[in-house]
Write a protein that holds these residues in place. Structure first.
Motif, PDB file in Angstrom:
ATOM      1  N   GLU A 103       2.350  -4.958   9.523  1.00 54.55           N
ATOM      2  CA  GLU A 103       2.256  -3.598  10.049  1.00 54.55           C
ATOM      3  C   GLU A 103       1.804  -2.627   8.957  1.00 54.55           C
ATOM      4  O   GLU A 103       1.036  -1.691   9.216  1.00 54.55           O
ATOM      5  CB  GLU A 103       3.615  -3.165  10.604  1.00 54.55           C
ATOM      6  N   ALA A 104       2.248  -2.872   7.727  1.00 52.05           N
ATOM      7  CA  ALA A 104       1.853  -2.006   6.619  1.00 52.05           C
ATOM      8  C   ALA A 104       0.343  -2.017   6.420  1.00 52.05           C
ATOM      9  O   ALA A 104      -0.291  -0.962   6.279  1.00 52.05           O
ATOM     10  CB  ALA A 104       2.555  -2.450   5.340  1.00 52.05           C
ATOM     11  N   LEU A 105      -0.255  -3.207   6.430  1.00 57.76           N
ATOM     12  CA  LEU A 105      -1.702  -3.305   6.228  1.00 57.76           C
ATOM     13  C   LEU A 105      -2.471  -2.672   7.377  1.00 57.76           C
ATOM     14  O   LEU A 105      -3.504  -2.018   7.165  1.00 57.76           O
ATOM     15  CB  LEU A 105      -2.099  -4.769   6.052  1.00 57.76           C
ATOM     16  N   GLU A 106      -1.969  -2.832   8.601  1.00 54.41           N
ATOM     17  CA  GLU A 106      -2.619  -2.190   9.738  1.00 54.41           C
ATOM     18  C   GLU A 106      -2.606  -0.675   9.588  1.00 54.41           C
ATOM     19  O   GLU A 106      -3.621   0.005   9.808  1.00 54.41           O
ATOM     20  CB  GLU A 106      -1.913  -2.589  11.044  1.00 54.41           C
ATOM     21  N   LYS A 107      -1.453  -0.135   9.193  1.00 59.03           N
ATOM     22  CA  LYS A 107      -1.336   1.322   9.091  1.00 59.03           C
ATOM     23  C   LYS A 107      -2.097   1.888   7.901  1.00 59.03           C
ATOM     24  O   LYS A 107      -2.549   3.034   7.936  1.00 59.03           O
ATOM     25  CB  LYS A 107       0.142   1.725   9.044  1.00 59.03           C
ATOM     26  N   VAL A 108      -2.239   1.104   6.830  1.00 57.09           N
ATOM     27  CA  VAL A 108      -3.049   1.568   5.700  1.00 57.09           C
ATOM     28  C   VAL A 108      -4.480   1.823   6.162  1.00 57.09           C
ATOM     29  O   VAL A 108      -5.091   2.842   5.820  1.00 57.09           O
ATOM     30  CB  VAL A 108      -3.019   0.547   4.544  1.00 57.09           C
ATOM     31  N   ARG A 144      -1.665  -6.372  -3.178  1.00 58.56           N
ATOM     32  CA  ARG A 144      -2.919  -7.050  -3.513  1.00 58.56           C
ATOM     33  C   ARG A 144      -3.989  -6.767  -2.461  1.00 58.56           C
ATOM     34  O   ARG A 144      -5.152  -6.486  -2.795  1.00 58.56           O
ATOM     35  CB  ARG A 144      -2.680  -8.558  -3.624  1.00 58.56           C
ATOM     36  N   GLU A 145      -3.607  -6.807  -1.196  1.00 55.59           N
ATOM     37  CA  GLU A 145      -4.566  -6.565  -0.110  1.00 55.59           C
ATOM     38  C   GLU A 145      -5.041  -5.112  -0.095  1.00 55.59           C
ATOM     39  O   GLU A 145      -6.221  -4.833   0.118  1.00 55.59           O
ATOM     40  CB  GLU A 145      -3.935  -6.926   1.240  1.00 55.59           C
ATOM     41  N   ILE A 146      -4.115  -4.189  -0.323  1.00 56.21           N
ATOM     42  CA  ILE A 146      -4.499  -2.769  -0.345  1.00 56.21           C
ATOM     43  C   ILE A 146      -5.528  -2.515  -1.432  1.00 56.21           C
ATOM     44  O   ILE A 146      -6.518  -1.796  -1.230  1.00 56.21           O
ATOM     45  CB  ILE A 146      -3.261  -1.873  -0.562  1.00 56.21           C
ATOM     46  N   ASP A 196      -7.695   2.897  -3.312  1.00 62.74           N
ATOM     47  CA  ASP A 196      -7.266   3.231  -4.671  1.00 62.74           C
ATOM     48  C   ASP A 196      -6.154   4.275  -4.672  1.00 62.74           C
ATOM     49  O   ASP A 196      -5.884   4.889  -5.698  1.00 62.74           O
ATOM     50  CB  ASP A 196      -8.460   3.759  -5.482  1.00 62.74           C
ATOM     51  N   MET A 197      -5.502   4.492  -3.522  1.00 62.27           N
ATOM     52  CA  MET A 197      -4.425   5.480  -3.502  1.00 62.27           C
ATOM     53  C   MET A 197      -3.234   4.987  -4.329  1.00 62.27           C
ATOM     54  O   MET A 197      -3.059   3.777  -4.508  1.00 62.27           O
ATOM     55  CB  MET A 197      -3.973   5.778  -2.069  1.00 62.27           C
ATOM     56  N   PRO A 198      -2.428   5.911  -4.870  1.00 63.01           N
ATOM     57  CA  PRO A 198      -1.257   5.492  -5.651  1.00 63.01           C
ATOM     58  C   PRO A 198      -0.287   4.652  -4.818  1.00 63.01           C
ATOM     59  O   PRO A 198      -0.070   4.932  -3.633  1.00 63.01           O
ATOM     60  CB  PRO A 198      -0.606   6.820  -6.064  1.00 63.01           C
ATOM     61  N   ILE A 199       0.267   3.634  -5.452  1.00 63.82           N
ATOM     62  CA  ILE A 199       1.277   2.777  -4.831  1.00 63.82           C
ATOM     63  C   ILE A 199       2.511   2.782  -5.719  1.00 63.82           C
ATOM     64  O   ILE A 199       2.419   2.466  -6.912  1.00 63.82           O
ATOM     65  CB  ILE A 199       0.777   1.335  -4.647  1.00 63.82           C
ATOM     66  N   GLU A 240       0.568  -5.468 -12.364  1.00 58.98           N
ATOM     67  CA  GLU A 240      -0.623  -6.299 -12.511  1.00 58.98           C
ATOM     68  C   GLU A 240      -1.459  -6.295 -11.238  1.00 58.98           C
ATOM     69  O   GLU A 240      -2.698  -6.316 -11.291  1.00 58.98           O
ATOM     70  CB  GLU A 240      -0.216  -7.734 -12.851  1.00 58.98           C
ATOM     71  N   LEU A 241      -0.811  -6.232 -10.101  1.00 57.73           N
ATOM     72  CA  LEU A 241      -1.525  -6.252  -8.826  1.00 57.73           C
ATOM     73  C   LEU A 241      -2.085  -4.893  -8.451  1.00 57.73           C
ATOM     74  O   LEU A 241      -2.770  -4.773  -7.441  1.00 57.73           O
ATOM     75  CB  LEU A 241      -0.588  -6.753  -7.717  1.00 57.73           C
ATOM     76  N   GLY A 242      -1.793  -3.869  -9.260  1.00 59.45           N
ATOM     77  CA  GLY A 242      -2.405  -2.575  -9.006  1.00 59.45           C
ATOM     78  C   GLY A 242      -1.457  -1.469  -8.631  1.00 59.45           C
ATOM     79  O   GLY A 242      -1.904  -0.350  -8.344  1.00 59.45           O
ATOM     80  N   ALA A 243      -0.140  -1.734  -8.624  1.00 54.69           N
ATOM     81  CA  ALA A 243       0.810  -0.658  -8.348  1.00 54.69           C
ATOM     82  C   ALA A 243       0.791   0.340  -9.499  1.00 54.69           C
ATOM     83  O   ALA A 243       0.526  -0.014 -10.647  1.00 54.69           O
ATOM     84  CB  ALA A 243       2.215  -1.224  -8.154  1.00 54.69           C
ATOM     85  N   ASP A 244       1.063   1.602  -9.188  1.00 50.30           N
ATOM     86  CA  ASP A 244       1.063   2.644 -10.211  1.00 50.30           C
ATOM     87  C   ASP A 244       2.420   2.782 -10.886  1.00 50.30           C
ATOM     88  O   ASP A 244       2.498   3.209 -12.035  1.00 50.30           O
ATOM     89  CB  ASP A 244       0.666   3.987  -9.582  1.00 50.30           C
ATOM     90  N   ASP A 245       3.484   2.448 -10.166  1.00 48.06           N
ATOM     91  CA  ASP A 245       4.819   2.567 -10.744  1.00 48.06           C
ATOM     92  C   ASP A 245       5.792   1.836  -9.836  1.00 48.06           C
ATOM     93  O   ASP A 245       5.426   1.314  -8.769  1.00 48.06           O
ATOM     94  CB  ASP A 245       5.212   4.042 -10.886  1.00 48.06           C
ATOM     95  N   TYR A 246       7.036   1.781 -10.255  1.00 52.51           N
ATOM     96  CA  TYR A 246       8.083   1.159  -9.453  1.00 52.51           C
ATOM     97  C   TYR A 246       9.337   2.012  -9.551  1.00 52.51           C
ATOM     98  O   TYR A 246       9.557   2.725 -10.537  1.00 52.51           O
ATOM     99  CB  TYR A 246       8.386  -0.261  -9.946  1.00 52.51           C
ATOM    100  N   VAL A 247      10.154   1.964  -8.519  1.00 48.65           N
ATOM    101  CA  VAL A 247      11.455   2.616  -8.508  1.00 48.65           C
ATOM    102  C   VAL A 247      12.471   1.571  -8.080  1.00 48.65           C
ATOM    103  O   VAL A 247      12.296   0.903  -7.061  1.00 48.65           O
ATOM    104  CB  VAL A 247      11.494   3.816  -7.536  1.00 48.65           C
ATOM    105  N   THR A 248      13.518   1.411  -8.881  1.00 45.67           N
ATOM    106  CA  THR A 248      14.533   0.405  -8.579  1.00 45.67           C
ATOM    107  C   THR A 248      15.640   0.999  -7.716  1.00 45.67           C
ATOM    108  O   THR A 248      16.186   2.050  -8.043  1.00 45.67           O
ATOM    109  CB  THR A 248      15.135  -0.152  -9.892  1.00 45.67           C
ATOM    110  N   LYS A 249      15.949   0.327  -6.627  1.00 45.52           N
ATOM    111  CA  LYS A 249      17.051   0.756  -5.758  1.00 45.52           C
ATOM    112  C   LYS A 249      18.375   0.457  -6.446  1.00 45.52           C
ATOM    113  O   LYS A 249      18.500  -0.566  -7.133  1.00 45.52           O
ATOM    114  CB  LYS A 249      16.989   0.021  -4.420  1.00 45.52           C
TER     115      LYS A 249
END
Length: 235
Positions: free
Chosen positions: A37-42, A66-68, A73-76, A93-102
């Motif tokens: 669903e995420a890829l469809e909505k992107v 990876r698919e996005i 090129d939007m921020p992830i 490495e796959l292209g994310a701009d940052d991460y937030v840990t829950k």
């Protein structure tokens, strides 16, 4: 504010909280609960930023990222309950701009969302005047083309990796603390994990250095931070 954000999280309570708080800030929000669903909505929604959980049904967040990156090129910003560094390395490495840990605070997440959107808006679609290329030994940094080449061959960098090497190249020889780089390159005035800088530097070295274990360009000043050094200079 008309920026669009896609929230991808299979835990509906978390997705609902993010949806509510982002809309309260004036963002247009869509929510997806699994990888497909995420890829469809992107593709349908074309968001300005994606908040992407790692643990998802059907396709996990790494595969979605990876698919996005094949098309957009939007921020992830990756959302993860894991604190293992391998997840952060792989996501970046796959292209994310940052991460937030829950678990994370809404204030922290909103600060990072706004910082990433500000950085995106700060990049002009067309430069009014050509910016000068920066040559450092075998490396060439071309700000207009958003391209780094090594001995004439283009180096495949993510948006964030390019911004980091470009910033260091514009301040060659100057040692930058991790906190300073987090503010200058990521746009984080307060929130942000300095390990993001370390992971991005590591990935950048693997792409531009002949031997990442003995870097010629991106050098660590122990206990302080990083700087870009001309290979012909004395250590």
């Amino acid at each position: 504010m008309d920026e669009k954000i896609l929230v991808v999280d299979d835990e509906q309570p978390i997705a609902d909280i993010l949806d509510f708080n982002l809309k309260k800030e004036g963002f247009t929000v869509e929510v997806a609960y699994d990888g497909n669903e995420a890829l469809e909505k992107v593709h349908e929604f074309v968001p300005d930023l994606v908040l992407l959980d790692i643990m998802l049904p059907y396709k996990d967040g790494m595969e979605v990222c990876r698919e996005i990156r094949k098309y957009f090129d939007m921020p992830i910003i990756m959302l993860t309950a894991k604190d293992a560094e391998i997840d952060k390395v792989l996501g970046l490495e796959l292209g994310a701009d940052d991460y937030v840990t829950k678990p994370f605070s809404n204030r922290e997440l909103l600060a990072r969302v706004k910082a990433n959107l500000r950085r995106l808006q700060a990049v002009p679609e067309e430069s009014p005047s050509k910016q000068k290329q920066i040559e450092i030994g075998d490396l060439t940094v071309d700000p207009d083309a958003y391209l780094v080449s090594k001995r004439g061959d283009p180096v495949d960098l993510t948006h964030r990796e390019f911004e980091l090497v470009h910033y260091l190249a514009r301040h060659i020889g100057q040692v930058m603390t991790r906190e300073h780089l987090l503010q200058a390159v990521w746009g984080y005035d307060y929130f942000g994990d300095v390990r993001t800088v370390d992971v991005t530097v590591r990935r950048l070295r693997e792409k531009v250095e002949d031997n990442p274990s003995y870097p010629m360009w991106i050098v660590t000043r122990r206990g302080v931070g990083y700087y870009l050094k001309h290979p012909e200079q004395e250590k």
